[in-house]
Design a protein around this motif. Structure first.
Motif, PDB file in Angstrom:
ATOM      1  N   TYR A  30      76.586  39.848  39.368  1.00 29.94           N
ATOM      2  CA  TYR A  30      76.119  39.139  38.392  1.00 29.94           C
ATOM      3  C   TYR A  30      76.110  38.257  37.186  1.00 29.94           C
ATOM      4  CZ  TYR A  30      72.195  41.242  42.080  1.00 29.94           C
ATOM      5  OH  TYR A  30      71.451  41.390  43.188  1.00 29.94           O
ATOM      6  N   CYS A  31      75.679  37.311  36.965  1.00 28.54           N
ATOM      7  CA  CYS A  31      76.176  36.969  35.898  1.00 28.54           C
ATOM      8  C   CYS A  31      75.272  36.116  36.060  1.00 28.54           C
ATOM      9  CB  CYS A  31      77.856  36.800  35.914  1.00 28.54           C
ATOM     10  SG  CYS A  31      78.216  36.500  34.109  1.00 28.54           S
ATOM     11  N   SER A  32      74.395  35.952  34.532  1.00 28.78           N
ATOM     12  CA  SER A  32      73.838  34.634  33.988  1.00 28.78           C
ATOM     13  C   SER A  32      74.078  33.607  33.772  1.00 28.78           C
ATOM     14  CB  SER A  32      73.022  35.338  32.992  1.00 28.78           C
ATOM     15  OG  SER A  32      74.111  35.122  31.730  1.00 28.78           O
ATOM     16  N   LYS A  33      73.731  32.812  34.097  1.00 30.69           N
ATOM     17  CA  LYS A  33      74.276  30.965  33.544  1.00 30.69           C
ATOM     18  C   LYS A  33      75.002  30.937  32.752  1.00 30.69           C
ATOM     19  CE  LYS A  33      74.429  27.030  35.170  1.00 30.69           C
ATOM     20  NZ  LYS A  33      75.051  26.455  34.737  1.00 30.69           N
ATOM     21  N   GLU A  34      74.127  31.324  31.430  1.00 30.58           N
ATOM     22  CA  GLU A  34      74.489  31.288  29.775  1.00 30.58           C
ATOM     23  C   GLU A  34      75.604  31.421  29.718  1.00 30.58           C
ATOM     24  OE1 GLU A  34      72.663  32.539  26.227  1.00 30.58           O
ATOM     25  OE2 GLU A  34      71.986  33.815  27.962  1.00 30.58           O
ATOM     26  N   LYS A  35      75.801  33.257  30.348  1.00 32.30           N
ATOM     27  CA  LYS A  35      77.818  33.388  29.991  1.00 32.30           C
ATOM     28  C   LYS A  35      78.228  33.335  31.075  1.00 32.30           C
ATOM     29  CE  LYS A  35      75.428  37.359  27.818  1.00 32.30           C
ATOM     30  NZ  LYS A  35      74.999  38.791  27.790  1.00 32.30           N
ATOM     31  N   TYR A  36      77.334  32.828  31.863  1.00 31.71           N
ATOM     32  CA  TYR A  36      78.759  32.125  33.025  1.00 31.71           C
ATOM     33  C   TYR A  36      79.333  30.971  32.332  1.00 31.71           C
ATOM     34  CZ  TYR A  36      81.512  29.947  37.011  1.00 31.71           C
ATOM     35  OH  TYR A  36      82.009  29.265  37.707  1.00 31.71           O
ATOM     36  N   ASP A  37      78.921  30.267  31.808  1.00 34.16           N
ATOM     37  CA  ASP A  37      79.377  28.827  30.973  1.00 34.16           C
ATOM     38  C   ASP A  37      79.688  29.263  30.462  1.00 34.16           C
ATOM     39  OD1 ASP A  37      78.689  27.781  33.217  1.00 34.16           O
ATOM     40  OD2 ASP A  37      76.408  26.741  31.809  1.00 34.16           O
ATOM     41  N   LYS A  38      79.857  30.805  29.319  1.00 35.82           N
ATOM     42  CA  LYS A  38      80.604  30.309  27.855  1.00 35.82           C
ATOM     43  C   LYS A  38      81.683  30.804  28.445  1.00 35.82           C
ATOM     44  CE  LYS A  38      76.890  31.622  24.422  1.00 35.82           C
ATOM     45  NZ  LYS A  38      77.032  32.516  24.062  1.00 35.82           N
ATOM     46  N   ILE A  39      81.910  31.574  28.923  1.00 29.61           N
ATOM     47  CA  ILE A  39      83.087  32.921  29.913  1.00 29.61           C
ATOM     48  C   ILE A  39      84.042  31.216  30.736  1.00 29.61           C
ATOM     49  CG2 ILE A  39      83.978  34.567  31.712  1.00 29.61           C
ATOM     50  CD1 ILE A  39      81.302  35.397  31.122  1.00 29.61           C
ATOM     51  N   ILE A  40      83.231  30.912  31.394  1.00 32.76           N
ATOM     52  CA  ILE A  40      84.158  29.432  31.622  1.00 32.76           C
ATOM     53  C   ILE A  40      84.517  28.500  31.043  1.00 32.76           C
ATOM     54  CG2 ILE A  40      84.383  27.763  33.047  1.00 32.76           C
ATOM     55  CD1 ILE A  40      84.420  30.459  34.739  1.00 32.76           C
ATOM     56  N   ALA A  41      84.118  28.145  29.803  1.00 30.64           N
ATOM     57  CA  ALA A  41      84.976  27.517  28.370  1.00 30.64           C
ATOM     58  C   ALA A  41      86.156  27.944  27.869  1.00 30.64           C
ATOM     59  CB  ALA A  41      83.173  27.225  27.599  1.00 30.64           C
ATOM     60  N   VAL A  42      85.418  29.716  27.492  1.00 27.96           N
ATOM     61  CA  VAL A  42      86.807  30.281  26.512  1.00 27.96           C
ATOM     62  C   VAL A  42      87.534  29.980  27.746  1.00 27.96           C
ATOM     63  CG1 VAL A  42      87.282  32.428  25.623  1.00 27.96           C
ATOM     64  CG2 VAL A  42      84.640  31.242  25.322  1.00 27.96           C
ATOM     65  N   ALA A  43      87.769  30.437  28.633  1.00 28.81           N
ATOM     66  CA  ALA A  43      89.034  30.946  30.025  1.00 28.81           C
ATOM     67  C   ALA A  43      89.776  29.394  29.860  1.00 28.81           C
ATOM     68  CB  ALA A  43      88.255  31.374  31.425  1.00 28.81           C
ATOM     69  N   LYS A  44      88.928  28.621  29.493  1.00 28.94           N
ATOM     70  CA  LYS A  44      89.483  27.530  30.253  1.00 28.94           C
ATOM     71  C   LYS A  44      90.605  27.086  28.933  1.00 28.94           C
ATOM     72  CE  LYS A  44      88.393  24.012  32.138  1.00 28.94           C
ATOM     73  NZ  LYS A  44      87.602  23.212  33.254  1.00 28.94           N
ATOM     74  N   ARG A  45      89.646  27.253  27.012  1.00 31.29           N
ATOM     75  CA  ARG A  45      90.576  27.003  26.984  1.00 31.29           C
ATOM     76  C   ARG A  45      91.409  27.518  26.357  1.00 31.29           C
ATOM     77  NH1 ARG A  45      88.836  28.543  21.486  1.00 31.29           N
ATOM     78  NH2 ARG A  45      86.878  29.780  22.209  1.00 31.29           N
ATOM     79  N   LEU A  46      91.488  28.727  26.217  1.00 33.92           N
ATOM     80  CA  LEU A  46      92.298  29.776  26.479  1.00 33.92           C
ATOM     81  C   LEU A  46      93.643  29.363  27.605  1.00 33.92           C
ATOM     82  CD1 LEU A  46      90.819  33.272  25.244  1.00 33.92           C
ATOM     83  CD2 LEU A  46      91.650  31.609  23.618  1.00 33.92           C
ATOM     84  N   ASN A  47      93.305  29.097  28.091  1.00 31.78           N
ATOM     85  CA  ASN A  47      94.519  28.528  29.506  1.00 31.78           C
ATOM     86  C   ASN A  47      94.498  29.750  29.967  1.00 31.78           C
ATOM     87  OD1 ASN A  47      96.277  27.980  30.631  1.00 31.78           O
ATOM     88  ND2 ASN A  47      97.694  27.748  28.951  1.00 31.78           N
ATOM     89  N   TYR A  48      93.594  31.048  30.418  1.00 31.20           N
ATOM     90  CA  TYR A  48      93.117  32.089  30.945  1.00 31.20           C
ATOM     91  C   TYR A  48      94.063  32.102  32.624  1.00 31.20           C
ATOM     92  CZ  TYR A  48      91.918  35.952  33.416  1.00 31.20           C
ATOM     93  OH  TYR A  48      91.920  36.958  34.653  1.00 31.20           O
ATOM     94  N   ALA A  49      94.825  32.745  33.359  1.00 30.19           N
ATOM     95  CA  ALA A  49      95.277  32.593  34.988  1.00 30.19           C
ATOM     96  C   ALA A  49      95.723  34.123  34.947  1.00 30.19           C
ATOM     97  CB  ALA A  49      96.857  32.097  34.757  1.00 30.19           C
ATOM     98  N   PRO A  50      94.404  34.584  36.089  1.00 30.62           N
ATOM     99  CA  PRO A  50      94.620  36.003  36.674  1.00 30.62           C
ATOM    100  C   PRO A  50      96.063  36.578  36.866  1.00 30.62           C
ATOM    101  CG  PRO A  50      93.909  34.536  37.994  1.00 30.62           C
ATOM    102  CD  PRO A  50      93.899  33.863  36.704  1.00 30.62           C
ATOM    103  N   SER A  51      96.456  37.274  36.112  1.00 31.63           N
ATOM    104  CA  SER A  51      97.416  38.113  36.655  1.00 31.63           C
ATOM    105  C   SER A  51      97.650  38.361  37.391  1.00 31.63           C
ATOM    106  CB  SER A  51      97.767  39.556  35.487  1.00 31.63           C
ATOM    107  OG  SER A  51      98.834  39.701  36.338  1.00 31.63           O
TER     108      SER A  51
END
Lengths: 336, 336
Positions: free
Chosen positions: B27-48
């Motif tokens: 589960y994850c709310s749409k609102e937080k999901y979008d924020k998380i994805i955006a920040v992940a992209k901005r920080l150039n995240y990749a799972p280890s």
DNA sequence: AAGATATATGGCACCGATACCATTTAATTG
DNA sequence: CAATTAAATGGTATCGGTGCCATATATCTT
């Protein structure tokens, strides 16, 4: 699979001691060392690659992306690179992308995720998308193409051989031998490497004041079949050049086969020069003249550039450019 | 490289929520999901990859060991296998061992260390040492040879094509065509695959009551050069067979070249059948008759056997045996 | 013999995810 | 409307090593 904790318990020492013993670094008494090694062997212990690289941030693996495993041109590159990497204690992990952009992106993502410590990236074509992906992963990547930076912000290394120059010198040779009816079987001009080669052809023809006959121009896809098909087309259209430059050996062999099939003699009726100077060039009769693209050197340099970044911490961008060489064999001799 | 913790802090949620959002499960709310994805992209995240596989015990990688990258025979195997593995979401990681036992052991150790979830192991030769190493790593390994278990305790799968049968059928064909002066250029008989092939030759000759002429027997190393050299030797010794069976295409092409060079006509003076039926077979003039070793099928079956073990949890040992086919082309036609 | 140095060993935080459980809030149901 | 159930989120142990620090002897100096 056993862990250092199980071994530690079994032997009656701490996990730290086991780790030191197994790694062979740090202090450990002979007595305990022997016990630990014995127990490790008995329990069939192997250190977890994941755990180690999670903590140490190193994998000792280099990813090597090749677009076409059927093309012997890349073997030399692999050999050159893996020789160097071996020497430095790195594994070479090959990945066959088939030139598929999705696959390339997938592997670049994997690199970013820490599958390897660096990458040698061979592709038919570099566009904004995969270049962005290269820039996005902070790990060192070496391209083996002549990539003209658009943004100027690229921070990867390149080592490449001038394909333009290769085709250019083959054409120049034919012109110097007095040929005027010169044909060209190229590769896909929607990708960079195809365009460069074709540009080399045009420049030589232009400089030599040799007219370009559209009937002598064909575009293949770097496969043997496409070379054969291209030549068949010229033959059935009854417009056959006296000299033919072909953008790689595979297509050149296809063209050579088509000529033989229709009773054309090589090099008397059609003189041919291929490109890449692969092992195949000496498999045909007559042997194929070809342009040596120094693939082993490319691989070696690419690996060295990676090692410089990884082991010596080099930061600034480097580009290495190699010059092709023309190897003349039976297929291109001018009749007296 | 950013981690889920940094993203969590930035967005103002817990790491768990970030993990769920990024993985797309739970589960994850749409609102937080979008924020998380955006920040992940901005920080150039990749799972280890290391962290993930440490915890989850899966890498989604299959190691593929090939002994000779210059031999096109293996390409088909790679293609067949990687098609199947791709479909199941597994990466194919190639490793060029050059047939080196040390390298093979190194990679088996890597497998044991969890570098991959399974292995397709191709080798010129299996001996007690590398078989022990295979048994030692608890992960699934598929051999692509006919390995005759000595201990009976082996628990790995095999898929192979009967090389003995291949050479046997080529010889039988020549005998059926009335040839009596039949030669054989084989591979290294100190390794299994070389022995099997030679045995096929001897059996056919024996069954056909055709005498074996020692002058017509040569041993190469599966390289084109060795095929050429072997034929040169027969020619200079003036003992040239009328029909020649060669243990692989590369050597067959070498032999063909030597014949042409000395003015011998194929197939009138010497009829030739190669083995592996690689792309090269149709590059020569005349085209080379060859034994189809169904390499793509081998690769596909090998991958399927692995997937059965990994995805379906099969435990019991399986072996798949394939039958070769003879492809007749210009190089083996009997003169009328 | 006191202090310095080398040798031997243990303890513990940490790498960055995942897995599972706990808790809170919202929506559904009889 | 109380009782369930679903949705949303946080907390925390864990995977199996590595790296660093603390501690305890043993050996070497001067």
């Amino acid at each position: 699979m056993a862990t250092i904790y199980e071994i530690a318990q079994e032997v009656g020492v701490s996990p730290s001691t086991v780790a030191r013993a197994l790694r062979g670094t740090g202090y450990c008494s002979k007595e305990k060392y022997d016990k630990i090694i014995a127990v490790a062997k008995r329990l069939n212990y192997a250190p977890s690659h994941a755990a180690r690289s999670l903590k140490s941030k190193r994998t000792n693996k280099i990813l090597f992306l090749i677009p076409d495993i059927y093309n012997p041109f890349y073997f030399g590159m692999i050999k050159g690179a893996s020789d160097v990497l071996d020497q430095n204690g790195y594994y070479t992990i090959l990945c066959h992308t088939r030139g598929d952009k999705g696959m390339e992106k997938k592997m670049l993502r994997s690199l970013k995720e820490g599958y390897g410590d660096g990458m040698i990236f061979v592709s038919f074509d570099f566009n904004k998308e995969n270049i962005d992906a290269v820039n996005a992963c902070a790990l060192p990547v070496v391209l083996t193409n002549n990539y003209q930076s658009l943004s100027g912000n690229d921070h990867f290394d390149c080592v490449y051989i001038d394909t333009f120059e290769g085709i250019y010198m083959a054409c120049k040779y034919f012109i110097s031998q007095g040929f005027r009816k010169i044909g060209y079987i190229g590769g896909d001009t929607t990708v960079q490497t195809g365009r460069e080669r074709f540009a080399g052809f045009l420049k030589a023809m232009n400089e030599g004041n040799v007219p370009v006959n559209q009937n002598f121009l064909k575009e293949g896809d770097f496969s043997r079949d496409s070379g054969e098909k291209s030549m068949e087309e010229m033959i059935s259209a009854r417009s056959v050049p006296e000299a033919l430059v072909v953008a790689n050996d595979l297509m050149a062999i296809g063209a050579l086969k088509a000529c033989k099939k229709h009773g054309l003699h090589i090099p008397q009726d059609v003189a041919i020069i291929g490109m890449d100077n692969t092992d195949l060039a000496t498999c045909t009769v007559p042997e194929l003249s070809s342009i040596n693209m120094k693939e082993e050197d490319i691989g070696r340099y690419a690996a060295e550039l990676l090692m410089e970044r990884i082991l010596k911490g080099r930061k600034e961008k480097r580009t290495i450019r190699l010059q092709p060489e023309l190897f003349l064999r039976g297929s291109s001799r001018r009749e007296a």
